[in-house]
Design a protein around this motif. Structure first.
Motif, PDB file in Angstrom:
ATOM      1  N   GLY A 180      64.733 -51.042 -35.069  1.00  0.00           N
ATOM      2  CA  GLY A 180      66.121 -50.274 -34.939  1.00  0.00           C
ATOM      3  C   GLY A 180      66.138 -48.944 -34.340  1.00  0.00           C
ATOM      4  N   PRO A 181      67.130 -48.151 -34.364  1.00  0.00           N
ATOM      5  CA  PRO A 181      67.251 -46.964 -33.726  1.00  0.00           C
ATOM      6  C   PRO A 181      65.892 -46.046 -33.610  1.00  0.00           C
ATOM      7  CG  PRO A 181      68.952 -47.237 -35.001  1.00  0.00           C
ATOM      8  CD  PRO A 181      67.804 -48.302 -35.791  1.00  0.00           C
ATOM      9  N   TYR A 182      65.470 -45.448 -32.422  1.00  0.00           N
ATOM     10  CA  TYR A 182      64.449 -44.725 -32.304  1.00  0.00           C
ATOM     11  C   TYR A 182      64.863 -43.708 -31.116  1.00  0.00           C
ATOM     12  CZ  TYR A 182      59.604 -43.428 -31.094  1.00  0.00           C
ATOM     13  OH  TYR A 182      58.610 -42.539 -31.164  1.00  0.00           O
ATOM     14  N   ALA A 183      64.510 -42.434 -31.418  1.00  0.00           N
ATOM     15  CA  ALA A 183      64.817 -41.764 -30.254  1.00  0.00           C
ATOM     16  C   ALA A 183      63.659 -40.349 -30.371  1.00  0.00           C
ATOM     17  CB  ALA A 183      66.102 -40.679 -30.391  1.00  0.00           C
ATOM     18  N   GLN A 184      63.378 -39.801 -29.120  1.00  0.00           N
ATOM     19  CA  GLN A 184      62.590 -38.757 -28.828  1.00  0.00           C
ATOM     20  C   GLN A 184      63.004 -37.656 -28.116  1.00  0.00           C
ATOM     21  OE1 GLN A 184      59.041 -40.332 -26.871  1.00  0.00           O
ATOM     22  NE2 GLN A 184      58.008 -40.324 -28.835  1.00  0.00           N
ATOM     23  N   ASN A 185      62.793 -36.459 -28.441  1.00  0.00           N
ATOM     24  CA  ASN A 185      62.988 -35.369 -27.394  1.00  0.00           C
ATOM     25  C   ASN A 185      61.869 -35.447 -26.273  1.00  0.00           C
ATOM     26  OD1 ASN A 185      62.390 -32.343 -26.497  1.00  0.00           O
ATOM     27  ND2 ASN A 185      64.676 -32.346 -27.163  1.00  0.00           N
ATOM     28  N   LEU A 186      62.118 -35.586 -24.974  1.00  0.00           N
ATOM     29  CA  LEU A 186      61.148 -35.758 -23.944  1.00  0.00           C
ATOM     30  C   LEU A 186      60.250 -34.714 -23.736  1.00  0.00           C
ATOM     31  CD1 LEU A 186      63.165 -37.607 -21.244  1.00  0.00           C
ATOM     32  CD2 LEU A 186      61.727 -38.450 -23.136  1.00  0.00           C
ATOM     33  N   ALA A 187      60.586 -33.389 -23.874  1.00  0.00           N
ATOM     34  CA  ALA A 187      59.837 -32.251 -23.810  1.00  0.00           C
ATOM     35  C   ALA A 187      59.101 -31.801 -24.865  1.00  0.00           C
ATOM     36  CB  ALA A 187      60.650 -30.985 -23.449  1.00  0.00           C
ATOM     37  N   ALA A 188      59.635 -31.988 -26.134  1.00  0.00           N
ATOM     38  CA  ALA A 188      58.790 -31.516 -27.251  1.00  0.00           C
ATOM     39  C   ALA A 188      57.889 -32.583 -27.782  1.00  0.00           C
ATOM     40  CB  ALA A 188      60.038 -31.379 -28.510  1.00  0.00           C
ATOM     41  N   GLU A 189      58.243 -34.061 -27.560  1.00  0.00           N
ATOM     42  CA  GLU A 189      57.650 -35.022 -28.054  1.00  0.00           C
ATOM     43  C   GLU A 189      56.661 -36.010 -27.094  1.00  0.00           C
ATOM     44  OE1 GLU A 189      59.307 -36.935 -31.690  1.00  0.00           O
ATOM     45  OE2 GLU A 189      61.285 -36.015 -30.734  1.00  0.00           O
ATOM     46  N   CYS A 190      57.099 -35.870 -25.960  1.00  0.00           N
ATOM     47  CA  CYS A 190      56.225 -36.678 -24.699  1.00  0.00           C
ATOM     48  C   CYS A 190      55.353 -35.525 -23.918  1.00  0.00           C
ATOM     49  CB  CYS A 190      57.360 -37.111 -23.953  1.00  0.00           C
ATOM     50  SG  CYS A 190      58.305 -38.469 -24.982  1.00  0.00           S
ATOM     51  N   GLY A 191      56.128 -34.606 -23.491  1.00  0.00           N
ATOM     52  CA  GLY A 191      55.586 -33.793 -22.552  1.00  0.00           C
ATOM     53  C   GLY A 191      55.400 -34.232 -21.067  1.00  0.00           C
ATOM     54  N   ASP A 192      55.363 -33.627 -20.035  1.00  0.00           N
ATOM     55  CA  ASP A 192      55.392 -34.110 -18.750  1.00  0.00           C
ATOM     56  C   ASP A 192      54.134 -35.367 -18.365  1.00  0.00           C
ATOM     57  OD1 ASP A 192      57.349 -32.215 -18.080  1.00  0.00           O
ATOM     58  OD2 ASP A 192      56.197 -30.855 -16.959  1.00  0.00           O
ATOM     59  N   ILE A 193      54.679 -36.411 -18.043  1.00  0.00           N
ATOM     60  CA  ILE A 193      53.767 -37.793 -18.133  1.00  0.00           C
ATOM     61  C   ILE A 193      53.009 -37.740 -16.651  1.00  0.00           C
ATOM     62  CG2 ILE A 193      54.751 -38.848 -19.748  1.00  0.00           C
ATOM     63  CD1 ILE A 193      56.129 -40.520 -17.697  1.00  0.00           C
ATOM     64  N   ILE A 194      51.742 -38.093 -16.710  1.00  0.00           N
ATOM     65  CA  ILE A 194      51.375 -38.447 -15.119  1.00  0.00           C
ATOM     66  C   ILE A 194      51.792 -39.749 -14.441  1.00  0.00           C
ATOM     67  CG2 ILE A 194      49.301 -39.311 -14.043  1.00  0.00           C
ATOM     68  CD1 ILE A 194      47.764 -37.273 -15.803  1.00  0.00           C
ATOM     69  N   LEU A 195      52.376 -39.706 -13.308  1.00  0.00           N
ATOM     70  CA  LEU A 195      52.749 -40.804 -12.630  1.00  0.00           C
ATOM     71  C   LEU A 195      51.497 -41.363 -11.424  1.00  0.00           C
ATOM     72  CD1 LEU A 195      56.025 -39.409 -11.238  1.00  0.00           C
ATOM     73  CD2 LEU A 195      55.721 -41.075 -13.326  1.00  0.00           C
ATOM     74  N   ARG A 196      50.702 -40.339 -11.155  1.00  0.00           N
ATOM     75  CA  ARG A 196      49.761 -40.854 -10.330  1.00  0.00           C
ATOM     76  C   ARG A 196      48.419 -39.972 -10.646  1.00  0.00           C
ATOM     77  NH1 ARG A 196      50.780 -40.484  -4.002  1.00  0.00           N
ATOM     78  NH2 ARG A 196      50.029 -38.186  -4.549  1.00  0.00           N
ATOM     79  N   ARG A 197      47.315 -40.758 -10.928  1.00  0.00           N
ATOM     80  CA  ARG A 197      46.108 -39.872 -11.209  1.00  0.00           C
ATOM     81  C   ARG A 197      45.657 -39.177  -9.806  1.00  0.00           C
ATOM     82  NH1 ARG A 197      42.882 -44.687 -14.379  1.00  0.00           N
ATOM     83  NH2 ARG A 197      41.770 -44.483 -12.046  1.00  0.00           N
TER      84      ARG A 197
END
Length: 321
Positions: free
Chosen positions: A170-187
């Motif tokens: 069902g429904p799912y949501a996240q605040n990107l800044a508060a719950e994810c943080g800047d993610i790596i695209l290339r190591r």
């Protein structure tokens, strides 16, 4: 005309598939085939040193043994080849460059110890939230750091909430800044990260339905944001419960007694194993030998449990030789 369903199975050949991998593959196959759709097999071997030679071929052999054949991908090839992520780096490079030109990326020089330092923010599930240490480096500061360390490349995530409706939870949501943080695209070693590769591959391969473990539920808002930035139409997402050991630890490729090598020796054929998984998925009232094809008329997402499923020795006993 409605778009034809295209599901996928996207294993990492870092070891033999375990019972949990097969559970997810079975549900993905049943869901797509029940809708008259197709299945793509993508080999997610981004990190080649972790993927022993011959493991992808062994993986395909296990899927054939189970009767979970695919329509395109793997060694079969197809119009969207190559289906091995290790051979698609030039494709990821093009889309990474697109994000770079949009000003969405920045170099990150943090090492693993710094990222896991005690003062780093941790989420409730134990994941480390990147604190943005390198987010605002000046070009001069970044150039000075690059003299002694190759940087990873991160995606700037906004202070915005991204939500979707999962096909099972069902429904799912996240605040990107508060719950994810800047993610790596290339190591820092130049290998592209899962988040970028999976979005690009699913979009370019025409995947319309993604069935995967619920441990990846929290990755979906980040990926939806990447779909938006790259101008792709996202697929539908259906997350499934994990199979866990009696102590609650999810199964992994370290669980050699529950990998396909051990299971193929233990079972007389794929039907008893598929019958056990069908019982765990709520498709059968009790475990009994059955083929994947025979499960198609019985399949419904409404029957599949949402809580993680404990695998005990007692549960496997009726099927031991």
């Amino acid at each position: 005309m409605a778009q034809a369903v295209c599901g996928r199975f996207a294993p990492t050949p870092s070891g033999r598939m375990h019972l949990g991998n097969v559970f997810c593959a079975l549900l993905a196959w049943l869901s797509a085939k029940k809708q008259g759709g197709s299945i793509t097999l993508r080999i997610e071997d981004l990190d080649k040193p972790r993927c022993p030679k011959g493991s992808a071929e062994l993986l395909e052999d296990d899927l054939h043994w189970l009767g979970l054949d695919w329509d395109t991908g793997g060694s079969n090839g197809g119009k969207d080849a190559p289906y091995y992520q290790s051979r698609r780096f030039n494709i990821y490079e093009a889309y990474f460059t697109q994000l770079q030109k949009q000003g969405r990326t920045y170099p990150c020089f943090c090492n693993r110890a710094e990222l896991h330092a005690a003062q780093a923010p941790h989420l409730s599930d134990g994941r480390v939230l990147y604190p943005g240490t390198c987010r605002n480096l000046t070009p001069e500061q970044a150039a000075a750091k690059a003299l002694s360390r190759n940087p990873a490349q991160r995606l700037r995530l906004p202070d915005a909430t991204v939500g979707f409706t999962d096909g099972h939870y069902g429904p799912y949501a996240q605040n990107l800044a508060a719950e994810c943080g800047d993610i790596i695209l290339r190591r820092s070693d130049g290998v592209y990260a899962y988040q970028l590769a999976v979005v690009v591959d699913d979009a370019l391969m025409g995947i319309t339905e993604v069935v995967r473990g619920c441990d990846l539920l929290s990755s979906t808002p980040q990926q939806l944001y990447l779909y938006q930035l790259l101008g792709f139409e996202p697929p539908s997402f259906i997350h499934v419960p994990l199979l866990t050991a009696a102590n609650g630890r999810r199964l992994s490729k370290r669980d050699r007694d529950l990998d396909l090598g051990s299971l193929r020796q233990r079972f007389t054929g794929p039907q008893p194993l598929l019958g056990l998984l069908a019982f765990l998925a709520g498709l059968l009232p009790a475990p009994e030998p059955v083929s994947a094809q025979e499960l198609l008329p019985l399949f419904s997402w409404d029957k599949v449990p949402r809580s993680n499923i404990i695998i005990s020795d007692e549960l496997l006993n009726p099927f031991q030789l």
